[in-house]
Each structure stands twice: as structure tokens, then as C-alpha cells.
Design a protein around this motif. Sequence first.
Motif, PDB file in Angstrom:
ATOM      1  N   PRO A  81      -3.991   9.820  -1.344  1.00  0.00           N
ATOM      2  CA  PRO A  81      -4.309   8.751  -2.309  1.00  0.00           C
ATOM      3  C   PRO A  81      -3.177   7.720  -2.394  1.00  0.00           C
ATOM      4  O   PRO A  81      -1.997   8.077  -2.463  1.00  0.00           O
ATOM      5  CB  PRO A  81      -4.470   9.505  -3.637  1.00  0.00           C
ATOM      6  N   GLU A  82      -3.554   6.451  -2.351  1.00  0.00           N
ATOM      7  CA  GLU A  82      -2.557   5.385  -2.469  1.00  0.00           C
ATOM      8  C   GLU A  82      -2.200   5.223  -3.946  1.00  0.00           C
ATOM      9  O   GLU A  82      -2.769   4.387  -4.663  1.00  0.00           O
ATOM     10  CB  GLU A  82      -3.091   4.088  -1.869  1.00  0.00           C
ATOM     11  N   GLN A  83      -1.265   6.010  -4.388  1.00  0.00           N
ATOM     12  CA  GLN A  83      -0.856   5.983  -5.791  1.00  0.00           C
ATOM     13  C   GLN A  83       0.137   4.834  -5.977  1.00  0.00           C
ATOM     14  O   GLN A  83       1.354   5.017  -5.943  1.00  0.00           O
ATOM     15  CB  GLN A  83      -0.234   7.322  -6.174  1.00  0.00           C
ATOM     16  N   LYS A  84      -0.430   3.655  -6.146  1.00  0.00           N
ATOM     17  CA  LYS A  84       0.386   2.436  -6.151  1.00  0.00           C
ATOM     18  C   LYS A  84       1.424   2.449  -7.270  1.00  0.00           C
ATOM     19  O   LYS A  84       2.599   2.128  -7.043  1.00  0.00           O
ATOM     20  CB  LYS A  84      -0.523   1.213  -6.276  1.00  0.00           C
ATOM     21  N   ALA A  85       1.019   2.812  -8.451  1.00  0.00           N
ATOM     22  CA  ALA A  85       1.956   2.789  -9.579  1.00  0.00           C
ATOM     23  C   ALA A  85       3.115   3.756  -9.346  1.00  0.00           C
ATOM     24  O   ALA A  85       4.289   3.409  -9.541  1.00  0.00           O
ATOM     25  CB  ALA A  85       1.217   3.126 -10.863  1.00  0.00           C
ATOM     26  N   ALA A  86       2.781   4.989  -8.906  1.00  0.00           N
ATOM     27  CA  ALA A  86       3.838   5.973  -8.641  1.00  0.00           C
ATOM     28  C   ALA A  86       4.699   5.537  -7.470  1.00  0.00           C
ATOM     29  O   ALA A  86       5.933   5.727  -7.484  1.00  0.00           O
ATOM     30  CB  ALA A  86       3.213   7.338  -8.358  1.00  0.00           C
ATOM     31  N   ALA A  87       4.085   4.942  -6.436  1.00  0.00           N
ATOM     32  CA  ALA A  87       4.838   4.512  -5.265  1.00  0.00           C
ATOM     33  C   ALA A  87       5.824   3.407  -5.616  1.00  0.00           C
ATOM     34  O   ALA A  87       6.970   3.407  -5.141  1.00  0.00           O
ATOM     35  CB  ALA A  87       3.873   4.037  -4.183  1.00  0.00           C
ATOM     36  N   ALA A 174       6.598   3.096  -1.981  1.00  0.00           N
ATOM     37  CA  ALA A 174       6.345   1.757  -1.445  1.00  0.00           C
ATOM     38  C   ALA A 174       7.527   1.329  -0.589  1.00  0.00           C
ATOM     39  O   ALA A 174       8.685   1.596  -0.934  1.00  0.00           O
ATOM     40  CB  ALA A 174       6.133   0.767  -2.584  1.00  0.00           C
ATOM     41  N   PRO A 175       7.278   0.663   0.519  1.00  0.00           N
ATOM     42  CA  PRO A 175       8.381   0.127   1.329  1.00  0.00           C
ATOM     43  C   PRO A 175       9.036  -1.042   0.602  1.00  0.00           C
ATOM     44  O   PRO A 175       8.446  -1.637  -0.310  1.00  0.00           O
ATOM     45  CB  PRO A 175       7.682  -0.320   2.615  1.00  0.00           C
ATOM     46  N   PRO A 176      10.237  -1.411   0.992  1.00  0.00           N
ATOM     47  CA  PRO A 176      10.928  -2.510   0.300  1.00  0.00           C
ATOM     48  C   PRO A 176      10.133  -3.809   0.274  1.00  0.00           C
ATOM     49  O   PRO A 176      10.174  -4.547  -0.723  1.00  0.00           O
ATOM     50  CB  PRO A 176      12.219  -2.658   1.109  1.00  0.00           C
ATOM     51  N   ARG A 177       9.379  -4.121   1.323  1.00  0.00           N
ATOM     52  CA  ARG A 177       8.655  -5.392   1.396  1.00  0.00           C
ATOM     53  C   ARG A 177       7.528  -5.477   0.362  1.00  0.00           C
ATOM     54  O   ARG A 177       7.025  -6.584   0.075  1.00  0.00           O
ATOM     55  CB  ARG A 177       8.074  -5.580   2.800  1.00  0.00           C
ATOM     56  N   LEU A 178       7.116  -4.351  -0.216  1.00  0.00           N
ATOM     57  CA  LEU A 178       6.048  -4.344  -1.217  1.00  0.00           C
ATOM     58  C   LEU A 178       6.565  -4.145  -2.633  1.00  0.00           C
ATOM     59  O   LEU A 178       5.762  -4.029  -3.575  1.00  0.00           O
ATOM     60  CB  LEU A 178       5.022  -3.249  -0.891  1.00  0.00           C
ATOM     61  N   LYS A 203      -3.277  -3.793   8.026  1.00  0.00           N
ATOM     62  CA  LYS A 203      -2.668  -3.029   6.936  1.00  0.00           C
ATOM     63  C   LYS A 203      -3.669  -2.117   6.228  1.00  0.00           C
ATOM     64  O   LYS A 203      -3.286  -1.098   5.645  1.00  0.00           O
ATOM     65  CB  LYS A 203      -2.004  -3.967   5.932  1.00  0.00           C
ATOM     66  N   ASN A 204      -4.948  -2.481   6.271  1.00  0.00           N
ATOM     67  CA  ASN A 204      -5.955  -1.646   5.622  1.00  0.00           C
ATOM     68  C   ASN A 204      -6.270  -0.386   6.411  1.00  0.00           C
ATOM     69  O   ASN A 204      -6.986   0.487   5.922  1.00  0.00           O
ATOM     70  CB  ASN A 204      -7.232  -2.453   5.406  1.00  0.00           C
ATOM     71  N   MET A 205      -5.772  -0.282   7.653  1.00  0.00           N
ATOM     72  CA  MET A 205      -6.018   0.897   8.471  1.00  0.00           C
ATOM     73  C   MET A 205      -4.966   1.982   8.254  1.00  0.00           C
ATOM     74  O   MET A 205      -5.087   3.071   8.794  1.00  0.00           O
ATOM     75  CB  MET A 205      -6.035   0.506   9.953  1.00  0.00           C
ATOM     76  N   SER A 206      -3.942   1.679   7.496  1.00  0.00           N
ATOM     77  CA  SER A 206      -2.850   2.631   7.311  1.00  0.00           C
ATOM     78  C   SER A 206      -2.438   2.663   5.853  1.00  0.00           C
ATOM     79  O   SER A 206      -2.504   1.650   5.142  1.00  0.00           O
ATOM     80  CB  SER A 206      -1.651   2.226   8.189  1.00  0.00           C
ATOM     81  N   ASN A 207      -1.999   3.841   5.404  1.00  0.00           N
ATOM     82  CA  ASN A 207      -1.521   4.007   4.042  1.00  0.00           C
ATOM     83  C   ASN A 207      -0.190   3.275   3.889  1.00  0.00           C
ATOM     84  O   ASN A 207       0.807   3.654   4.514  1.00  0.00           O
ATOM     85  CB  ASN A 207      -1.362   5.500   3.735  1.00  0.00           C
ATOM     86  N   GLN A 208      -0.175   2.250   3.073  1.00  0.00           N
ATOM     87  CA  GLN A 208       1.027   1.422   2.910  1.00  0.00           C
ATOM     88  C   GLN A 208       2.080   2.074   2.012  1.00  0.00           C
ATOM     89  O   GLN A 208       3.205   1.589   1.939  1.00  0.00           O
ATOM     90  CB  GLN A 208       0.636   0.055   2.341  1.00  0.00           C
ATOM     91  N   TYR A 209       1.714   3.157   1.344  1.00  0.00           N
ATOM     92  CA  TYR A 209       2.644   3.787   0.400  1.00  0.00           C
ATOM     93  C   TYR A 209       3.066   5.176   0.894  1.00  0.00           C
ATOM     94  O   TYR A 209       3.241   6.107   0.107  1.00  0.00           O
ATOM     95  CB  TYR A 209       2.016   3.867  -0.992  1.00  0.00           C
TER      96      TYR A 209
END
Length: 344
Positions: A81-87, A174-178, A203-209
Amino acid sequence: MGETQVTAQEGRSTAGPSPIAAEAAPQAASASSTPPPAPGKSGWQARIRSLRTPGRPRLWFEILLIAVSYWLYSLVRNAVPEQKAAALANADWIWSAEKSLGLAFEESVNHAVNSVTWLIVSMNYYYATLHFVVTIGVLVWLFRRHPGRYAATRLVLFATTAVALLGYYLYPLAPPRLMNGANFIDTVLVHETWGSMASGNFKNMSNQYAAMPSMHIGWSLWCGLTIFALASAPWAKILGLLYPTLTLVVIVATANHFWLDAVGGMACLAFGYAVSRVWYGSLPHRLPKWVPGAAKVRLTGLRAARLPRPSSEPEPKPEAEAGAESAPEAGGESAPEAAGARRS
């Protein structure tokens, strides 16, 4: 004679059991009453022992295994799961921790390299391609030149990748760029570099976080240590050490990873080596280069064919023709008896 005992009784011979046969009978009875060993136990032990012994790799199996393994890796990694807030919260914590250590240099490197267009574009393509190309190249080299060490070294790579999946699930980052509020440059977007799954159209093909741990470092360090340990040419050993070093610069300059992500990749690689060491009983580079027995048999055969016979060793005498020794006895008399008969 050894099976019967003849006794005289009233002028007749009677056959009785032999002492040898009588003594062997109880032993045979006890042997037949002994229960056989438990079926399957020794077979499983032999099977496990054979799996822990490096064998000659099969090309079709290795291609299938690598393809299926990478497909499963991508599937599981992208299913996290792309847990954006936690990432994003974890990225803020990492950045603060690096600042407290006085080692928050990623932003400075990112801006400095981005000012040189050809250099940053080259690094973008480096990040997108060499991660796969060099790793596959090292696997092919191992398969051809070090088949006895191939399975153990491959296990290191697979175990490293497997434990990394656990890190992606337990610690989204999250990587630094995000990052929010940071001044990092997404170099792929700025320079419109094609082919990267970190940004842009892919970018939608891979988990960014899934930045922790960095498998760019885990895989590149695996390649570098393998080349350094097994290559014979000094220049190859140097390149083996330079490859993960340059990869660290690339992942920081492109703002895809913190340097602490690289530490996580190194920890996963250490786990991979530990798994291989436990399973095969030795580190990969200490195993025989060739599969035990296969090359040795061929070499022994060649040497045996080329070695001349020592001069001190007599030539083997030809065997007598069939019937040569029995010819004097054909008339029913031996040679001395026949000579005495002629004299008389």
C-alpha cells in the motif's frame, strides 16, 4: 561337506545338521526379525544434502527462475500500500536525523549535479538501466566462468531482494524528490529523461514510496563484491569497487534516495550473505570454481592419455594363446614323462 555331518550308526551313514549351519540359523532368524529402517528419512536427508551441494546450473531453469522471481518482486513491491502520509512523515524524520548528524548533503549534491545538464541526464539513464544490465551481466559471467559458485551467489541476491520487500511493507518512505517543503529537484521531470520508472510517464507502474532500503545499492554492491572477489584482472577488481560507489552518487544526485537508504540496502545484502553462508556452509567465493567432479574427471582423463610409460616399467607380456599350456597334455602325458618313455 560343510552342510552335513555324517555319523556311523549300525553300519549306516545318516546325515545330520552341520554345526556351521546350526550356528548360522539363529543369526539369520535374528536378522530377519530386525525391523527395517524408517522409509523416507534417509532419502530426505540425501535430498537436502544434494540441494546444499553446488551443482551445475541449467540455462533454461535459470532464465525461468530469474524471470519469475523478478515478476514476483515487482508484483509484491507494487502491491505494498502506498501509505503516502506515513511515507512523507518517515522522510521528514530521516532528513531531520541526517541534519542532526551533520550529514544532510543530498540537497547540495542534487543541485550541483543538476547544473551540468549532460552529467545529470547521464545519471538519469544510469539509474534507469544499469541497475538491471550490470546485474544480469554478472549473473551470466558467473554462469559461464564460475558455475560452482553460481547457486550460492545467486542465493545472496535473492535473499537480499526478499528481505527488502519486508522493508518496503514495514517502513514506507518517500524519496527526497517527493518531500513536502524541501528544495530537491526531480531531475527526470526537469530534463525529460525517458525510461525511468521513478518519475514521468512510468511513475504509475512503480511504488513511489518504497525507497527504504535501496536495492540500487543492494544489487550494485552485490555486483561489485562478486567481481572484486572472483575476477583475476586488477582493473576488473577496481571497476567492481567503483560501481557501487558511483551508484551511491547517482541515487543521491537524482534525489531518488537518502544515503541512509543505502545503509538499509547494505544491511539487506549482509542478510543475504548470511543466508547463503548457512545454507552452503561457506561464503560463495570460497566454494570451488567448477562443479565438484565434472572438470576433474575430464582433466584426469586427458593427463592419463598423454603421460608416457616410465622407462623403468617393463612392457606387459602378451598373454599366451588359448590352448598353448594344455597342448603338452593333449596326449595324456606330461613333457618329462614323454621324454623318459623315449629313452626307455
